[in-house]
Write a protein that holds these residues in place. Structure first.
Motif, PDB file in Angstrom:
ATOM      1  N   ARG A  49       0.829  -1.216   0.000  1.00  0.00           N
ATOM      2  CA  ARG A  49       0.000   0.000   0.000  1.00  0.00           C
ATOM      3  C   ARG A  49       0.856   1.256   0.000  1.00  0.00           C
ATOM      4  O   ARG A  49       0.615   2.186  -0.783  1.00  0.00           O
ATOM      5  CB  ARG A  49      -0.920   0.003   1.233  1.00  0.00           C
ATOM      6  N   HIS A  50       1.870   1.303   0.864  1.00  0.00           N
ATOM      7  CA  HIS A  50       2.703   2.503   0.935  1.00  0.00           C
ATOM      8  C   HIS A  50       3.519   2.686  -0.347  1.00  0.00           C
ATOM      9  O   HIS A  50       3.735   3.821  -0.785  1.00  0.00           O
ATOM     10  CB  HIS A  50       3.616   2.434   2.152  1.00  0.00           C
ATOM     11  N   ALA A  51       3.974   1.595  -0.940  1.00  0.00           N
ATOM     12  CA  ALA A  51       4.737   1.707  -2.187  1.00  0.00           C
ATOM     13  C   ALA A  51       3.857   2.254  -3.304  1.00  0.00           C
ATOM     14  O   ALA A  51       4.292   3.102  -4.101  1.00  0.00           O
ATOM     15  CB  ALA A  51       5.312   0.349  -2.578  1.00  0.00           C
ATOM     16  N   VAL A  52       2.618   1.777  -3.384  1.00  0.00           N
ATOM     17  CA  VAL A  52       1.695   2.257  -4.417  1.00  0.00           C
ATOM     18  C   VAL A  52       1.337   3.720  -4.164  1.00  0.00           C
ATOM     19  O   VAL A  52       1.341   4.552  -5.090  1.00  0.00           O
ATOM     20  CB  VAL A  52       0.426   1.379  -4.455  1.00  0.00           C
ATOM     21  N   GLU A  53       1.015   4.063  -2.922  1.00  0.00           N
ATOM     22  CA  GLU A  53       0.633   5.443  -2.605  1.00  0.00           C
ATOM     23  C   GLU A  53       1.799   6.401  -2.792  1.00  0.00           C
ATOM     24  O   GLU A  53       1.580   7.586  -3.083  1.00  0.00           O
ATOM     25  CB  GLU A  53       0.085   5.512  -1.179  1.00  0.00           C
ATOM     26  N   ALA A  54       3.033   5.916  -2.617  1.00  0.00           N
ATOM     27  CA  ALA A  54       4.194   6.773  -2.872  1.00  0.00           C
ATOM     28  C   ALA A  54       4.270   7.167  -4.339  1.00  0.00           C
ATOM     29  O   ALA A  54       4.838   8.209  -4.680  1.00  0.00           O
ATOM     30  CB  ALA A  54       5.475   6.056  -2.456  1.00  0.00           C
ATOM     31  N   HIS A  55       3.686   6.361  -5.222  1.00  0.00           N
ATOM     32  CA  HIS A  55       3.610   6.685  -6.649  1.00  0.00           C
ATOM     33  C   HIS A  55       2.375   7.533  -6.982  1.00  0.00           C
ATOM     34  O   HIS A  55       2.161   7.883  -8.143  1.00  0.00           O
ATOM     35  CB  HIS A  55       3.564   5.409  -7.490  1.00  0.00           C
ATOM     36  N   GLY A  56       1.560   7.834  -5.983  1.00  0.00           N
ATOM     37  CA  GLY A  56       0.331   8.576  -6.224  1.00  0.00           C
ATOM     38  C   GLY A  56      -0.843   7.697  -6.581  1.00  0.00           C
ATOM     39  O   GLY A  56      -1.935   8.208  -6.849  1.00  0.00           O
ATOM     40  N   GLY A  57      -0.653   6.373  -6.585  1.00  0.00           N
ATOM     41  CA  GLY A  57      -1.722   5.454  -6.955  1.00  0.00           C
ATOM     42  C   GLY A  57      -2.544   5.023  -5.753  1.00  0.00           C
ATOM     43  O   GLY A  57      -2.391   5.534  -4.635  1.00  0.00           O
ATOM     44  N   ARG A  58      -3.404   4.045  -5.978  1.00  0.00           N
ATOM     45  CA  ARG A  58      -4.229   3.506  -4.903  1.00  0.00           C
ATOM     46  C   ARG A  58      -4.315   1.998  -5.061  1.00  0.00           C
ATOM     47  O   ARG A  58      -4.125   1.460  -6.155  1.00  0.00           O
ATOM     48  CB  ARG A  58      -5.634   4.117  -4.925  1.00  0.00           C
ATOM     49  N   ILE A  59      -4.600   1.315  -3.967  1.00  0.00           N
ATOM     50  CA  ILE A  59      -4.694  -0.142  -3.965  1.00  0.00           C
ATOM     51  C   ILE A  59      -5.979  -0.535  -3.262  1.00  0.00           C
ATOM     52  O   ILE A  59      -6.356   0.074  -2.257  1.00  0.00           O
ATOM     53  CB  ILE A  59      -3.453  -0.776  -3.289  1.00  0.00           C
ATOM     54  N   GLN A  60      -6.672  -1.528  -3.806  1.00  0.00           N
ATOM     55  CA  GLN A  60      -7.956  -1.965  -3.275  1.00  0.00           C
ATOM     56  C   GLN A  60      -8.041  -3.483  -3.301  1.00  0.00           C
ATOM     57  O   GLN A  60      -7.362  -4.137  -4.097  1.00  0.00           O
ATOM     58  CB  GLN A  60      -9.114  -1.378  -4.090  1.00  0.00           C
ATOM     59  N   ALA A  61      -8.899  -4.024  -2.423  1.00  0.00           N
ATOM     60  CA  ALA A  61      -9.134  -5.462  -2.368  1.00  0.00           C
ATOM     61  C   ALA A  61     -10.615  -5.728  -2.552  1.00  0.00           C
ATOM     62  O   ALA A  61     -11.467  -5.011  -2.002  1.00  0.00           O
ATOM     63  CB  ALA A  61      -8.651  -6.039  -1.037  1.00  0.00           C
ATOM     64  N   PHE A  62     -10.928  -6.739  -3.343  1.00  0.00           N
ATOM     65  CA  PHE A  62     -12.310  -7.158  -3.596  1.00  0.00           C
ATOM     66  C   PHE A  62     -12.390  -8.661  -3.390  1.00  0.00           C
ATOM     67  O   PHE A  62     -11.513  -9.407  -3.842  1.00  0.00           O
ATOM     68  CB  PHE A  62     -12.738  -6.804  -5.023  1.00  0.00           C
ATOM     69  N   SER A  63     -13.435  -9.105  -2.723  1.00  0.00           N
ATOM     70  CA  SER A  63     -13.539 -10.539  -2.474  1.00  0.00           C
ATOM     71  C   SER A  63     -14.930 -10.908  -2.013  1.00  0.00           C
ATOM     72  O   SER A  63     -15.652 -10.088  -1.424  1.00  0.00           O
ATOM     73  CB  SER A  63     -12.517 -10.976  -1.414  1.00  0.00           C
ATOM     74  N   GLU A  64     -15.290 -12.147  -2.308  1.00  0.00           N
ATOM     75  CA  GLU A  64     -16.462 -12.790  -1.744  1.00  0.00           C
ATOM     76  C   GLU A  64     -15.989 -14.108  -1.154  1.00  0.00           C
ATOM     77  O   GLU A  64     -15.290 -14.872  -1.833  1.00  0.00           O
ATOM     78  CB  GLU A  64     -17.528 -13.042  -2.814  1.00  0.00           C
ATOM     79  N   PRO A  65     -16.332 -14.383   0.105  1.00  0.00           N
ATOM     80  CA  PRO A  65     -15.860 -15.628   0.724  1.00  0.00           C
ATOM     81  C   PRO A  65     -16.168 -16.844  -0.152  1.00  0.00           C
ATOM     82  O   PRO A  65     -17.272 -17.013  -0.653  1.00  0.00           O
ATOM     83  CB  PRO A  65     -16.639 -15.675   2.043  1.00  0.00           C
ATOM     84  N   GLY A  66     -15.142 -17.663  -0.345  1.00  0.00           N
ATOM     85  CA  GLY A  66     -15.294 -18.866  -1.143  1.00  0.00           C
ATOM     86  C   GLY A  66     -15.102 -18.663  -2.627  1.00  0.00           C
ATOM     87  O   GLY A  66     -15.122 -19.631  -3.394  1.00  0.00           O
ATOM     88  N   ARG A  67     -14.900 -17.418  -3.061  1.00  0.00           N
ATOM     89  CA  ARG A  67     -14.776 -17.141  -4.494  1.00  0.00           C
ATOM     90  C   ARG A  67     -13.477 -16.404  -4.824  1.00  0.00           C
ATOM     91  O   ARG A  67     -13.381 -15.717  -5.830  1.00  0.00           O
ATOM     92  CB  ARG A  67     -15.988 -16.332  -4.983  1.00  0.00           C
TER      93      ARG A  67
END
Length: 364
Positions: free
Chosen positions: A335-353
């Motif tokens: 997260r910090h490496a991505v934000e240092a570039h000005g970007g953003r990081i996200q997680a998406f998930s559904e249990p079991g999938r």
């Protein structure tokens, strides 16, 4: 004499018509005045409702709360706003708090940290029917505590790294003859993990403090991602995983290839670790205007909903209930490496999938 009577009659008709017109205009003016008074009453009532709601907020620290009209003139301000920021009703916001960050914040209605009068404030902006709302919380003490924590972490990690490295070298010199005992292999393996943890703590502390300058260059996404996937080949091949790549030709990012790669590598390591044998890991990239998005997806058990908001926190391990290993620093560093570039990081998930982790880097 007859023509005089005709002229007087015409003048009388004109006067009567004028009176009728004046009467109509008077009624129209009265209606406009009534409408203006009604609008003013509605505005005052809306301000009172919003002020009552804002006064009920308790955000912690010094809460400066303001209501602005469309021209960004202050309609209402609570006591901390007037005492701490001199933001009094009737003043234009740029006059009271001349801050480009606040101007941008009102345009995007988001959250940002700003520095004003030797204090740090967490500012949150939003819109309401008559203009804008603004809340500023004094976070100076929190930032100072965070800085002290980073310095302590960095100092402790730095003091640990030298003796641990020395012990590792001594172990290599004292390596027993074949066959090597299992206890010896376990000792060196655990020592290597401890050294990796110390190095990760140092990296994270420097990233958080902004003390690690990035060496930007135009990076071709396809060979760059393929190189990192190959680094992890022994891991995913040992687990019998399939890795699928969907990387367009000619896609480039403006980034530090090593630090952006650390983010990508941590996501790959995470996906491999949580994908059961025989599963799949998918890596794809695509353009999003001025940004390039890179996604790492797996076919593992997924991330529980209660863990999703916290998986990028340092030392937070989503596999703690299943007894998995890991320091809980990999995704925090990503997260910090991505934000240092000005970007953003996200997680998406559904249990079991499975889970999908997506981050963005500036397009080159």
């Amino acid at each position: 004499m007859e023509w005089i009577a005709v002229v007087l009659g015409i003048l009388l008709l004109i006067a009567l018509a004028g009176l009728v017109l004046l009467n109509q205009q008077r009624r129209q003016l009265e209606e406009i005045l009534q409408e203006a008074q009604r609008a003013r009453r509605e505005l005052e009532a809306e301000c009172d409702r919003m002020a009552a709601w804002l006064e009920g907020l308790r955000l912690g620290g010094t809460e400066a709360l303001l209501l602005l009209d469309q021209s960004r003139r202050i309609l209402w301000a609570n006591r901390p706003a007037m005492e701490q920021l001199n933001a009094r009703p009737g003043r234009a916001l740029p006059e009271a708090i001349p801050s480009l960050e606040l101007e941008t914040l009102l345009e995007t209605t988001g959250t940002a940290e700003i520095r004003w009068r030797d204090r740090w404030w967490l500012a949150t902006g939003w819109t309401w029917p008559r203009g804008y709302g603004l809340a500023l919380v004094d976070i100076t003490r929190q930032r100072e505590a965070e800085r002290a924590r980073r310095e302590l972490t960095a100092n402790v990690a730095h003091d640990l790294r030298t003796p641990l490295t020395t012990i590792r070298l001594l172990l290599d010199e004292l390596k027993p003859a074949e066959p090597i005992p299992a206890s010896w292999e376990r000792l060196t393996r655990e020592l290597d993990r401890l050294i990796q943890l110390v190095n990760a703590l140092l990296d994270l502390a420097r990233l958080e403090a902004g003390e690690w300058p990035l060496a930007y260059e135009a990076v071709e996404v396809r060979p760059w991602v393929q190189g990192w996937v190959e680094r992890f080949a022994p891991l995913w091949q040992a687990r019998g995983l399939k890795v699928h790549l969907d990387l367009p030709e000619g896609l480039r990012v403006w980034a530090d290839p090593e630090w952006a790669g650390r983010a990508l590598g941590n996501l790959l390591d995470n996906a491999i670790k949580f994908t059961p044998p025989g599963g799949e890991v998918r890596v794809r990239a695509w353009s999003e205007g001025e940004w390039v998005a890179i996604e790492v997806a797996d076919t593992g058990p997924g991330i529980p909903p209660e863990d999703l908001p916290r998986i990028f926190e340092r030392f937070y391990r989503r596999d703690r209930h299943r007894g998995g290993s890991g320091s809980g620093l990999g995704l925090a560093i990503a997260r910090h490496a991505v934000e240092a570039h000005g970007g953003r990081i996200q997680a998406f998930s559904e249990p079991g999938r499975g889970a999908r982790l997506v981050f963005t880097l500036p397009a080159a």
